[in-house]
Design an enzyme around this catalytic site. Structure first.
Site, PDB file in Angstrom:
ATOM      1  N   GLY A  11      32.472 -11.748 -19.677  1.00  0.00           N
ATOM      2  CA  GLY A  11      33.079 -12.338 -18.481  1.00  0.00           C
ATOM      3  C   GLY A  11      32.753 -13.817 -18.354  1.00  0.00           C
ATOM      4  O   GLY A  11      31.626 -14.226 -18.610  1.00  0.00           O
ATOM      5  N   ARG A  72      36.763 -10.120 -25.456  1.00  0.00           N
ATOM      6  CA  ARG A  72      35.977  -8.937 -25.771  1.00  0.00           C
ATOM      7  C   ARG A  72      36.460  -8.453 -27.129  1.00  0.00           C
ATOM      8  O   ARG A  72      37.621  -8.639 -27.484  1.00  0.00           O
ATOM      9  CB  ARG A  72      36.140  -7.890 -24.667  1.00  0.00           C
ATOM     10  CG  ARG A  72      35.566  -8.428 -23.350  1.00  0.00           C
ATOM     11  CD  ARG A  72      35.310  -7.373 -22.310  1.00  0.00           C
ATOM     12  NE  ARG A  72      34.360  -7.868 -21.314  1.00  0.00           N
ATOM     13  CZ  ARG A  72      34.702  -8.458 -20.161  1.00  0.00           C
ATOM     14  NH1 ARG A  72      35.956  -8.623 -19.861  1.00  0.00           N
ATOM     15  NH2 ARG A  72      33.769  -8.870 -19.327  1.00  0.00           N
ATOM     16  N   ASP A 103      24.995  -9.115 -20.627  1.00  0.00           N
ATOM     17  CA  ASP A 103      24.223  -8.131 -21.394  1.00  0.00           C
ATOM     18  C   ASP A 103      24.979  -7.593 -22.608  1.00  0.00           C
ATOM     19  O   ASP A 103      24.371  -7.367 -23.653  1.00  0.00           O
ATOM     20  CB  ASP A 103      23.679  -7.016 -20.490  1.00  0.00           C
ATOM     21  CG  ASP A 103      24.743  -6.081 -19.990  1.00  0.00           C
ATOM     22  OD1 ASP A 103      25.863  -6.550 -19.739  1.00  0.00           O
ATOM     23  OD2 ASP A 103      24.458  -4.875 -19.856  1.00  0.00           O
ATOM     24  N   THR A 126      26.447 -15.205 -16.498  1.00  0.00           N
ATOM     25  CA  THR A 126      27.194 -14.120 -15.835  1.00  0.00           C
ATOM     26  C   THR A 126      27.011 -14.271 -14.331  1.00  0.00           C
ATOM     27  O   THR A 126      25.907 -14.602 -13.888  1.00  0.00           O
ATOM     28  CB  THR A 126      26.719 -12.723 -16.286  1.00  0.00           C
ATOM     29  OG1 THR A 126      27.208 -11.742 -15.352  1.00  0.00           O
ATOM     30  CG2 THR A 126      25.211 -12.602 -16.333  1.00  0.00           C
ATOM     31  N   ASP A 128      26.860 -11.960 -12.305  1.00  0.00           N
ATOM     32  CA  ASP A 128      26.222 -10.762 -11.734  1.00  0.00           C
ATOM     33  C   ASP A 128      24.714 -10.872 -11.521  1.00  0.00           C
ATOM     34  O   ASP A 128      24.131 -10.083 -10.789  1.00  0.00           O
ATOM     35  CB  ASP A 128      26.497  -9.552 -12.638  1.00  0.00           C
ATOM     36  CG  ASP A 128      27.989  -9.266 -12.772  1.00  0.00           C
ATOM     37  OD1 ASP A 128      28.738  -9.630 -11.854  1.00  0.00           O
ATOM     38  OD2 ASP A 128      28.392  -8.689 -13.799  1.00  0.00           O
ATOM     39  N   ASP A 130      22.413  -9.941 -13.391  1.00  0.00           N
ATOM     40  CA  ASP A 130      21.786  -8.660 -13.711  1.00  0.00           C
ATOM     41  C   ASP A 130      20.988  -8.677 -15.014  1.00  0.00           C
ATOM     42  O   ASP A 130      20.911  -7.676 -15.703  1.00  0.00           O
ATOM     43  CB  ASP A 130      22.860  -7.558 -13.763  1.00  0.00           C
ATOM     44  CG  ASP A 130      23.955  -7.868 -14.778  1.00  0.00           C
ATOM     45  OD1 ASP A 130      24.014  -9.008 -15.274  1.00  0.00           O
ATOM     46  OD2 ASP A 130      24.756  -6.963 -15.066  1.00  0.00           O
ATOM     47  N   ARG A 172      29.216  -5.629 -10.706  1.00  0.00           N
ATOM     48  CA  ARG A 172      29.164  -4.415 -11.535  1.00  0.00           C
ATOM     49  C   ARG A 172      28.183  -3.411 -10.922  1.00  0.00           C
ATOM     50  O   ARG A 172      28.334  -3.057  -9.770  1.00  0.00           O
ATOM     51  CB  ARG A 172      28.804  -4.759 -12.983  1.00  0.00           C
ATOM     52  CG  ARG A 172      29.948  -5.527 -13.640  1.00  0.00           C
ATOM     53  CD  ARG A 172      29.860  -5.480 -15.128  1.00  0.00           C
ATOM     54  NE  ARG A 172      28.775  -6.300 -15.616  1.00  0.00           N
ATOM     55  CZ  ARG A 172      28.643  -6.656 -16.881  1.00  0.00           C
ATOM     56  NH1 ARG A 172      29.500  -6.244 -17.776  1.00  0.00           N
ATOM     57  NH2 ARG A 172      27.647  -7.411 -17.260  1.00  0.00           N
TER      58      ARG A 172
END
Ligand code: ADP
Length: 322
Positions: A11, A72, A103, A126, A128, A130, A172
């Site tokens: 992303g 991707r 990740d 990212t 996120d 995360d 996510r």
């Protein structure tokens, strides 16, 4: 090592361009050449490469998205695909890589290092947030500010029409964006995947706040907090009480846009540190920032260990939402 490669993958996130710029210019300072690999692992397999000189990265510091494009790749999930990518790198004389992504990108990078012998240093890009091994990922701060601006606008409508709004934010399976946006936006409820959710308790909480005189409420829902996101949570709540509420899914507006100063500085620092690390190591690490200092974490740990949300802030949000 004389030549390194840089690519963005997974992303997109605001600040990826600032990281590319830092990689190219720090490499130049260390006497290394840089090749930009377009479209992530997909482009690596196809050999989509462009030399990047210091002038090629001018005027991108403030731009969202990624000039190297991102993609991707199913093929990269196979050993055959990764061998093709490694052969392309070898043919281009690339001795090491800086991988900017999340990740999934780092899982691929680990394989590239362990299985194909290509040194890779990861830069966490990212929205996120995360990833373990860095307090913040590049893009998170911008995404939070973008979502916050949207929530402030929705709050105007919620207050004027005396309504309840359920607002779904990205992240996510993590609640970092939801927590920061919820706290900064004064949300009455913040629903995150890290905490068990009880729709009945949320319903009762909303009714209770109405009894206390609140005429409008904002419920911030992390996309992974409940099956079906904000709409799913509202449906579950409606099984208990009649709540009139509107659902807004902020979606992809959270991913783009000009990076905040914080993201530009983080990206500049981590992009440069990644090149330094690559020049003196065998890779396999992610460069992050922990308590204000540059820190290195094995890629394996970065993707496998779970970074927790700030529970103190979550508790505070509940006290302040009275
Ligand atoms: P992000 O880096 O944002 O988490 P993705 O999860 O989409 O993004 O991962 C980006 C790409 O990394 C994937 O399209 C795939 O090519 C590669 N990748 C992800 N997981 C693995 C894995 N376990 N092994 C090898 N490559 C992977």
């Amino acid at each position: 090592m004389k030549r390194i490669g840089v690519f963005t993958s997974g992303g997109d996130a605001p600040g990826m361009n600032a990281a590319i710029r830092a990689v190219v210019r720090q490499a130049h300072a260390l006497g290394l050449e840089v090749i930009g690999i377009r479209r992530g692992y997909a482009g690596m397999i196809l050999g989509e490469m462009v030399p990047l000189g210091v002038r090629d990265v001018a005027n991108i510091l403030q731009r969202g998205g990624t000039i190297l494009l991102t993609a991707r790749s199913q093929e990269f999930l196979t050993e055959e695909g990764r061998a093709k990518a490694a052969a392309r790198l070898k043919a281009a004389g690339i001795g090491g890589l800086v991988a900017i992504g999340g990740d999934g990108t780092f899982r691929g990078a680990m394989r590239l290092t362990e299985e194909q012998g290509v040194p890779v240093v990861g830069v966490p890009g990212t929205i996120d947030n995360d990833l373990y091994g860095t307090d913040y990922t590049i893009g998170f701060d911008t995404a939070v500010n973008t979502a916050l601006e949207a929530i402030d606008r929705i709050r105007d409508t919620a207050a004027s029409h005396e309504r309840v709004f359920f607002i779904e934010v990205m992240g996510r399976d993590s609640g970092f964006i939801a927590l920061d946006v919820g706290l900064a936006g004064g949300a009455e409820v913040i629903a995150v995947p890290e905490e068990p959710l009880d729709p009945k308790a949320i319903a009762e909480g909303l009714l209770e706040s109405q009894r206390r005189g609140k005429t409008s409420s904002i419920v911030v829902v992390a996309e992974g907090a409940y099956p079906g996101g904000a709409a799913g949570l509202l449906a579950a709540i409606k099984e208990h009480v009649r709540v009139e509420a509107r659902v807004t899914v902020l979606g992809h507006i959270q991913r783009g846009g000009s990076p905040t100063a914080k993201d530009r500085i983080l990206a500049s620092r981590l992009g440069a540190a990644a090149v330094e690390a690559l020049a003196r190591s065998t890779g396999g690490v992610m460069v992050g920032e922990v308590e204000g200092e540059v820190a290195f974490t094995p890629l394996k740990e970065a993707v496998e260990r779970k970074k927790d949300i700030n529970r103190v802030l979550l508790g505070l949000s509940r006290v302040l939402a009275l």
